[in-house]
Design a protein around this motif. Sequence first.
Motif, PDB file in Angstrom:
ATOM      1  N   LYS A  18     -29.273  32.334 -27.450  1.00  0.00           N
ATOM      2  CA  LYS A  18     -29.327  31.996 -28.879  1.00  0.00           C
ATOM      3  C   LYS A  18     -30.346  30.888 -29.137  1.00  0.00           C
ATOM      4  N   GLN A  19     -30.360  29.878 -28.266  1.00  0.00           N
ATOM      5  CA  GLN A  19     -31.324  28.783 -28.406  1.00  0.00           C
ATOM      6  C   GLN A  19     -32.752  29.295 -28.246  1.00  0.00           C
ATOM      7  N   TYR A  20     -32.962  30.135 -27.238  1.00  0.00           N
ATOM      8  CA  TYR A  20     -34.303  30.675 -26.999  1.00  0.00           C
ATOM      9  C   TYR A  20     -34.761  31.494 -28.204  1.00  0.00           C
ATOM     10  N   ALA A  21     -33.883  32.378 -28.684  1.00  0.00           N
ATOM     11  CA  ALA A  21     -34.241  33.237 -29.819  1.00  0.00           C
ATOM     12  C   ALA A  21     -34.496  32.418 -31.079  1.00  0.00           C
ATOM     13  N   ALA A  22     -33.731  31.359 -31.284  1.00  0.00           N
ATOM     14  CA  ALA A  22     -33.944  30.501 -32.454  1.00  0.00           C
ATOM     15  C   ALA A  22     -35.312  29.820 -32.380  1.00  0.00           C
ATOM     16  N   ALA A  23     -35.711  29.433 -31.192  1.00  0.00           N
ATOM     17  CA  ALA A  23     -36.996  28.746 -31.023  1.00  0.00           C
ATOM     18  C   ALA A  23     -38.178  29.696 -31.068  1.00  0.00           C
ATOM     19  N   HIS A  24     -37.999  30.941 -30.619  1.00  0.00           N
ATOM     20  CA  HIS A  24     -39.132  31.871 -30.476  1.00  0.00           C
ATOM     21  C   HIS A  24     -39.064  33.087 -31.395  1.00  0.00           C
ATOM     22  N   GLU A  25     -37.985  33.229 -32.138  1.00  0.00           N
ATOM     23  CA  GLU A  25     -37.776  34.336 -33.072  1.00  0.00           C
ATOM     24  C   GLU A  25     -37.663  35.690 -32.389  1.00  0.00           C
ATOM     25  N   HIS A  26     -37.331  35.699 -31.109  1.00  0.00           N
ATOM     26  CA  HIS A  26     -37.059  36.928 -30.369  1.00  0.00           C
ATOM     27  C   HIS A  26     -36.377  36.534 -29.069  1.00  0.00           C
ATOM     28  N   PHE A  27     -35.807  37.525 -28.395  1.00  0.00           N
ATOM     29  CA  PHE A  27     -35.209  37.247 -27.100  1.00  0.00           C
ATOM     30  C   PHE A  27     -35.829  38.142 -26.037  1.00  0.00           C
ATOM     31  N   LEU A  28     -37.095  37.887 -25.760  1.00  0.00           N
ATOM     32  CA  LEU A  28     -37.814  38.518 -24.660  1.00  0.00           C
ATOM     33  C   LEU A  28     -38.568  37.418 -23.924  1.00  0.00           C
ATOM     34  N   PRO A  29     -37.843  36.571 -23.209  1.00  0.00           N
ATOM     35  CA  PRO A  29     -38.486  35.435 -22.548  1.00  0.00           C
ATOM     36  C   PRO A  29     -39.465  35.879 -21.464  1.00  0.00           C
ATOM     37  N   PRO A  30     -40.537  35.124 -21.263  1.00  0.00           N
ATOM     38  CA  PRO A  30     -41.497  35.465 -20.212  1.00  0.00           C
ATOM     39  C   PRO A  30     -40.873  35.268 -18.824  1.00  0.00           C
ATOM     40  N   THR A  31     -41.531  35.801 -17.834  1.00  0.00           N
ATOM     41  CA  THR A  31     -41.004  35.875 -16.481  1.00  0.00           C
ATOM     42  C   THR A  31     -40.466  34.560 -15.936  1.00  0.00           C
ATOM     43  N   ALA A  32     -41.143  33.472 -16.128  1.00  0.00           N
ATOM     44  CA  ALA A  32     -40.719  32.197 -15.533  1.00  0.00           C
ATOM     45  C   ALA A  32     -39.970  31.298 -16.519  1.00  0.00           C
ATOM     46  N   TRP A  93     -38.338  51.017 -23.652  1.00  0.00           N
ATOM     47  CA  TRP A  93     -39.623  51.013 -22.966  1.00  0.00           C
ATOM     48  C   TRP A  93     -39.773  49.735 -22.146  1.00  0.00           C
ATOM     49  N   ASP A  94     -40.869  49.613 -21.471  1.00  0.00           N
ATOM     50  CA  ASP A  94     -41.163  48.469 -20.625  1.00  0.00           C
ATOM     51  C   ASP A  94     -41.185  47.172 -21.438  1.00  0.00           C
ATOM     52  N   THR A  95     -40.594  46.112 -20.889  1.00  0.00           N
ATOM     53  CA  THR A  95     -40.547  44.846 -21.619  1.00  0.00           C
ATOM     54  C   THR A  95     -41.931  44.231 -21.792  1.00  0.00           C
ATOM     55  N   LYS A  96     -42.864  44.532 -20.902  1.00  0.00           N
ATOM     56  CA  LYS A  96     -44.229  44.023 -21.069  1.00  0.00           C
ATOM     57  C   LYS A  96     -44.815  44.562 -22.381  1.00  0.00           C
ATOM     58  N   TRP A  97     -44.593  45.837 -22.648  1.00  0.00           N
ATOM     59  CA  TRP A  97     -45.069  46.431 -23.899  1.00  0.00           C
ATOM     60  C   TRP A  97     -44.408  45.741 -25.078  1.00  0.00           C
ATOM     61  N   GLN A  98     -43.093  45.509 -24.978  1.00  0.00           N
ATOM     62  CA  GLN A  98     -42.357  44.860 -26.068  1.00  0.00           C
ATOM     63  C   GLN A  98     -42.895  43.457 -26.323  1.00  0.00           C
ATOM     64  N   ARG A  99     -43.179  42.699 -25.248  1.00  0.00           N
ATOM     65  CA  ARG A  99     -43.727  41.348 -25.428  1.00  0.00           C
ATOM     66  C   ARG A  99     -45.082  41.407 -26.127  1.00  0.00           C
ATOM     67  N   CYS A 100     -45.923  42.345 -25.714  1.00  0.00           N
ATOM     68  CA  CYS A 100     -47.235  42.498 -26.359  1.00  0.00           C
ATOM     69  C   CYS A 100     -47.069  42.822 -27.835  1.00  0.00           C
ATOM     70  N   TYR A 101     -46.153  43.716 -28.143  1.00  0.00           N
ATOM     71  CA  TYR A 101     -45.889  44.080 -29.530  1.00  0.00           C
ATOM     72  C   TYR A 101     -45.470  42.860 -30.337  1.00  0.00           C
ATOM     73  N   ARG A 102     -44.546  42.066 -29.784  1.00  0.00           N
ATOM     74  CA  ARG A 102     -44.084  40.866 -30.491  1.00  0.00           C
ATOM     75  C   ARG A 102     -45.216  39.868 -30.699  1.00  0.00           C
ATOM     76  N   LEU A 103     -46.057  39.684 -29.697  1.00  0.00           N
ATOM     77  CA  LEU A 103     -47.172  38.745 -29.832  1.00  0.00           C
ATOM     78  C   LEU A 103     -48.136  39.198 -30.924  1.00  0.00           C
ATOM     79  N   VAL A 104     -48.461  40.467 -30.931  1.00  0.00           N
ATOM     80  CA  VAL A 104     -49.377  40.971 -31.954  1.00  0.00           C
ATOM     81  C   VAL A 104     -48.717  40.908 -33.326  1.00  0.00           C
TER      82      VAL A 104
END
Length: 132
Positions: A18-32, A93-104
Amino acid sequence: MVWSEQDAAWADGIAVAKQYAAAHEHFLPPTAAVREGHPIEVWAKNARAAARRARENEELRAAGRPVRSAAGSMTQARRDELDAIDPGWCPAWDTKWQRCYRLVQDHVQADGTLPEAAGDVVVRSERYSPAA
């Protein structure tokens, strides 16, 4: 007193999600990603695997086929908790694709323009590059 270590770990993970999503507006945290000492990407990756296992079991049951084991699958209640945080937390689908979509998506919503030729877009210090 903690009655269930698994339930306590789940509650901790949900709080951090919840904290991560509130700060980033999504819950797809990067690998590290680590938040408050909690390796949130590892927790998210394990949650996605458990949700996918549950989805596969549901598909097998619907097709009238036997399910080997429900071990390691996520309950619907827990999936609902994560869906309430971010409906896109466990993409098919792959989370990498989802992260790219969110960034764009974030880039465009911030009045950014997309390159007309192949190239990279950097949003919040993360690089969108579908070929990478």
